[in-house]
Design a protein around this motif. Structure first.
Motif, PDB file in Angstrom:
ATOM      1  N   ILE A  59       0.881  -1.178   0.000  1.00  0.00           N
ATOM      2  CA  ILE A  59       0.000   0.000   0.000  1.00  0.00           C
ATOM      3  C   ILE A  59       0.913   1.220   0.000  1.00  0.00           C
ATOM      4  CG2 ILE A  59      -1.738   1.276   1.334  1.00  0.00           C
ATOM      5  CD1 ILE A  59      -2.802  -1.460   2.236  1.00  0.00           C
ATOM      6  N   GLU A  60       0.689   2.124  -0.950  1.00  0.00           N
ATOM      7  CA  GLU A  60       1.668   3.202  -1.083  1.00  0.00           C
ATOM      8  C   GLU A  60       1.044   4.539  -1.416  1.00  0.00           C
ATOM      9  OE1 GLU A  60       4.290   1.573  -4.089  1.00  0.00           O
ATOM     10  OE2 GLU A  60       3.267   2.685  -5.673  1.00  0.00           O
ATOM     11  N   GLU A  61       1.869   5.567  -1.342  1.00  0.00           N
ATOM     12  CA  GLU A  61       1.376   6.910  -1.655  1.00  0.00           C
ATOM     13  C   GLU A  61       1.090   7.022  -3.146  1.00  0.00           C
ATOM     14  OE1 GLU A  61       4.213  10.292  -1.577  1.00  0.00           O
ATOM     15  OE2 GLU A  61       5.798   8.804  -1.713  1.00  0.00           O
ATOM     16  N   PRO A 110       2.798  12.583 -15.249  1.00  0.00           N
ATOM     17  CA  PRO A 110       2.849  11.702 -16.416  1.00  0.00           C
ATOM     18  C   PRO A 110       3.771  10.513 -16.194  1.00  0.00           C
ATOM     19  CG  PRO A 110       3.915  13.817 -16.877  1.00  0.00           C
ATOM     20  CD  PRO A 110       3.301  13.935 -15.526  1.00  0.00           C
ATOM     21  N   GLU A 111       3.401   9.404 -16.827  1.00  0.00           N
ATOM     22  CA  GLU A 111       4.212   8.186 -16.689  1.00  0.00           C
ATOM     23  C   GLU A 111       5.105   7.989 -17.904  1.00  0.00           C
ATOM     24  OE1 GLU A 111       2.082   4.607 -15.542  1.00  0.00           O
ATOM     25  OE2 GLU A 111       0.687   5.831 -14.392  1.00  0.00           O
ATOM     26  N   VAL A 112       6.276   7.442 -17.643  1.00  0.00           N
ATOM     27  CA  VAL A 112       7.233   7.132 -18.709  1.00  0.00           C
ATOM     28  C   VAL A 112       7.743   5.712 -18.492  1.00  0.00           C
ATOM     29  CG1 VAL A 112       9.537   7.687 -19.629  1.00  0.00           C
ATOM     30  CG2 VAL A 112       7.991   9.536 -18.966  1.00  0.00           C
ATOM     31  N   ILE A 128       7.540   3.819 -10.237  1.00  0.00           N
ATOM     32  CA  ILE A 128       6.247   3.186  -9.938  1.00  0.00           C
ATOM     33  C   ILE A 128       6.435   1.687  -9.841  1.00  0.00           C
ATOM     34  CG2 ILE A 128       3.987   2.651 -10.904  1.00  0.00           C
ATOM     35  CD1 ILE A 128       3.741   5.400 -11.912  1.00  0.00           C
ATOM     36  N   GLU A 129       7.184   1.149 -10.777  1.00  0.00           N
ATOM     37  CA  GLU A 129       7.397  -0.299 -10.777  1.00  0.00           C
ATOM     38  C   GLU A 129       8.619  -0.642 -11.626  1.00  0.00           C
ATOM     39  OE1 GLU A 129       4.872  -2.799 -13.128  1.00  0.00           O
ATOM     40  OE2 GLU A 129       4.728  -1.327 -14.732  1.00  0.00           O
ATOM     41  N   PHE A 130       9.159  -1.823 -11.361  1.00  0.00           N
ATOM     42  CA  PHE A 130      10.147  -2.415 -12.265  1.00  0.00           C
ATOM     43  C   PHE A 130       9.535  -3.642 -12.915  1.00  0.00           C
ATOM     44  CE2 PHE A 130      13.377  -0.634  -9.199  1.00  0.00           C
ATOM     45  CZ  PHE A 130      13.876   0.304 -10.081  1.00  0.00           C
TER      46      PHE A 130
HETATM   47  P1  AMP Z   1       2.190  -1.290 -11.675  1.00  0.00           P
HETATM   48  O1  AMP Z   1       1.772  -2.687 -12.014  1.00  0.00           O
HETATM   49  O2  AMP Z   1       2.873  -1.156 -10.374  1.00  0.00           O
HETATM   50  O3  AMP Z   1       2.874  -0.620 -12.822  1.00  0.00           O
HETATM   51  O4  AMP Z   1       0.867  -0.430 -11.615  1.00  0.00           O
HETATM   52  C1  AMP Z   1       0.002  -0.344 -12.725  1.00  0.00           C
HETATM   53  C2  AMP Z   1      -0.408   1.083 -12.932  1.00  0.00           C
HETATM   54  O5  AMP Z   1      -1.063   1.582 -11.762  1.00  0.00           O
HETATM   55  C3  AMP Z   1       0.744   2.055 -13.155  1.00  0.00           C
HETATM   56  O6  AMP Z   1       1.176   2.108 -14.481  1.00  0.00           O
HETATM   57  C4  AMP Z   1       0.133   3.351 -12.728  1.00  0.00           C
HETATM   58  O7  AMP Z   1      -0.683   3.884 -13.750  1.00  0.00           O
HETATM   59  C5  AMP Z   1      -0.743   2.940 -11.582  1.00  0.00           C
HETATM   60  N1  AMP Z   1       0.006   3.108 -10.331  1.00  0.00           N
HETATM   61  C6  AMP Z   1       0.768   2.209  -9.691  1.00  0.00           C
HETATM   62  N2  AMP Z   1       1.328   2.709  -8.587  1.00  0.00           N
HETATM   63  C7  AMP Z   1       0.935   3.992  -8.522  1.00  0.00           C
HETATM   64  C8  AMP Z   1       1.171   5.060  -7.575  1.00  0.00           C
HETATM   65  N3  AMP Z   1       1.920   4.900  -6.505  1.00  0.00           N
HETATM   66  N4  AMP Z   1       0.601   6.247  -7.846  1.00  0.00           N
HETATM   67  C9  AMP Z   1      -0.188   6.422  -8.950  1.00  0.00           C
HETATM   68  N5  AMP Z   1      -0.456   5.469  -9.839  1.00  0.00           N
HETATM   69  C10 AMP Z   1       0.080   4.263  -9.627  1.00  0.00           C
END
Ligand code: AMP
Ligand code: GLY
Length: 405
Positions: free
Chosen positions: A178-180, A185-187, A276-278
């Motif tokens: 669970i996170e902030e 924009p996403e890259v 956001i993620e790897f």
């Molecule tokens: P993930 O599988 O972690 O990439 O999450 C899928 C999508 O959820 C991401 O591409 C973001 O659009 C959204 N997302 C994940 N984490 C966050 C976050 N901390 N804040 C805002 N959007 C998020």
């Protein structure tokens, strides 16, 4: 060179199209009808999660390199089996693939490497989840710790829905992150790594939500484009310096060097870049938009990475023209799918979830195909992509991929 490619999706079809012109033979397990149509490519059956099976096929076909497309075989350690058999492989070990296989592990590595990311709590009980939801204001971000094909993440203003997803993950025997919320924009920056050296591909943007205006549930990705004309100058260098290199060095320090694609999913927030993620493999559908722009033979890049020689590679060359990919999905995606629907004309499309039934191509997955548009600008590439859509029964797609760029 002969190459064995594992996987059956749109990413693998895009990889196959980039690899095939530079190889003597390309084998794909299991591949898909699109890959099967490439002149020097051949689809073979086999279980991509079974390392022994894959080592046997790699030996039988006498390939010089194995390229692993999806995350599941990586997390299952198929790359380890190949390396143990002395076969060059592009894709991380099972231990390094935990970066994608466990969001909690990724958070730990980022903390150790001082990589900027969302503040987070890793919860294993309902009480911990409840407390964490109180720590970070809405929108709530709740992530299944394990692999979920891009669908384990819930981002919502609705506290009950957030709580429900957290409890479902915990009750299923797993943990939940669970996170902030990260605003901006996403890259997606896909970085080629050989354990020490990192070479970035050109950045792309992916559209994760099912519906226009970023509404609806998260999916594996409904479209993508590259390049990003709006990206701030110096972004790629900053990501290398603050994200990719620190992670690659930390994994090397842990004795599990990272060889393959380190996919950095980033948010560009007002406070700076945040991870956001790897992912530990090529992004899908980012690959479909990025690889058609790469002019350096992909075979050379992946082979250099697999053999620890990226430092010897000339700088990558890129086509400045834009590419836009629009995903065509099955009825019901990302939920319960209606499959087996005939797709009349797949010429020029990237196959993702298709299969042969007698002599017809029918749908076999949530994301069925992608149309690929090219043009001097993103706007022109987008226009080109949308003219190529071939309808099939129940088809869903977004009408706003790369709009307004
Ligand atoms: P993930 O599988 O972690 O990439 O999450 C899928 C999508 O959820 C991401 O591409 C973001 O659009 C959204 N997302 C994940 N984490 C966050 C976050 N901390 N804040 C805002 N959007 C998020
Ligand atoms: N497009 C997001 C992913 O490959 O996970």
């Amino acid at each position: 060179m002969k190459i064995l490619l594992l996987g059956s999706g749109g990413r693998e079809h895009a990889l196959a199209l980039a690899l095939a012109p530079h190889v003597e033979a390309l084998y794909a397990v299991p591949g898909n009808p699109g890959i099967g149509q490439i002149e020097n490519a051949q689809c073979l059956s086999g279980d991509i999660l079974n390392g022994k099976d894959i080592v046997e096929i790699a030996g039988r076909t006498n390939v010089d390199l194995v390229v692993i497309g999806p995350e599941a075989p990586l997390v299952a350690g198929v790359a380890d089996d190949l390396r143990a058999a002395g076969i060059p492989v592009f894709g991380p070990s099972g231990a390094a693939a935990k970066l994608e296989g466990s969001k909690a592990f990724a958070k730990e590595v980022m903390a150790l490497a001082e990589v900027p990311t969302a503040l987070a709590r890793i919860c294993t009980t309902r009480e911990e989840a409840e407390e964490a939801l109180g720590l970070f204001p809405a929108p709530y971000v709740v992530k299944d710790d394990g692999l979920a094909a891009g669908k384990g993440v819930v981002v919502t203003e609705d506290l009950d829905a957030a709580r429900q997803h957290a409890f479902d993950c915990i009750d299923g025997g797993g943990s939940v992150v669970i996170e902030e919320y990260l605003d901006g924009p996403e890259v997606s920056l896909l970085c080629v790594c050989d354990g020490k050296t990192v070479i970035p591909l050109e950045p792309a943007q992916d559209f994760k939500r099912l519906k226009d205006n970023n509404e609806g549930p998260n999916t594996g990705g409904m479209g993508s484009y590259s390049p990003l004309p709006w990206a701030p100058e110096g972004l790629v260098d900053e990501v290398l310096e603050r994200v990719a290199y620190p992670v690659v060095r930390e994994l090397e320090r842990q004795g599990t060097p990272f060889v393959g694609i380190l996919y950095c999913g980033l948010a560009l927030t007002e406070r700076g870049i945040r991870v956001i993620e790897f992912n530990v493999r090529f992004g899908d559908p980012e690959t479909q938009a990025v690889l058609p722009r790469l002019q350096t033979p992909l075979t050379e890049v992946l082979y250099a990475a697999a053999t620890g020689k990226l430092h010897q590679l000339e700088p990558l060359e890129w086509d400045p023209n834009a590419v836009v990919a629009v995903v065509l999905a099955s009825e019901g995606y990302p939920g319960k799918l209606k499959l087996g629907v005939e797709v009349a004309d797949m010429v020029g499309l990237i196959h993702a979830g298709t299969t042969w039934k007698d002599d017809r191509v029918v749908t076999s997955g949530g994301r069925v195909a992608a149309v690929i548009g090219h043009g001097p600008t993103v706007a022109e590439a987008r226009e080109d992509a949308y003219t190529k859509i071939v309808p099939f029964e129940g088809m869903q797609y977004r009408t706003d991929i790369a709009a307004g760029i």
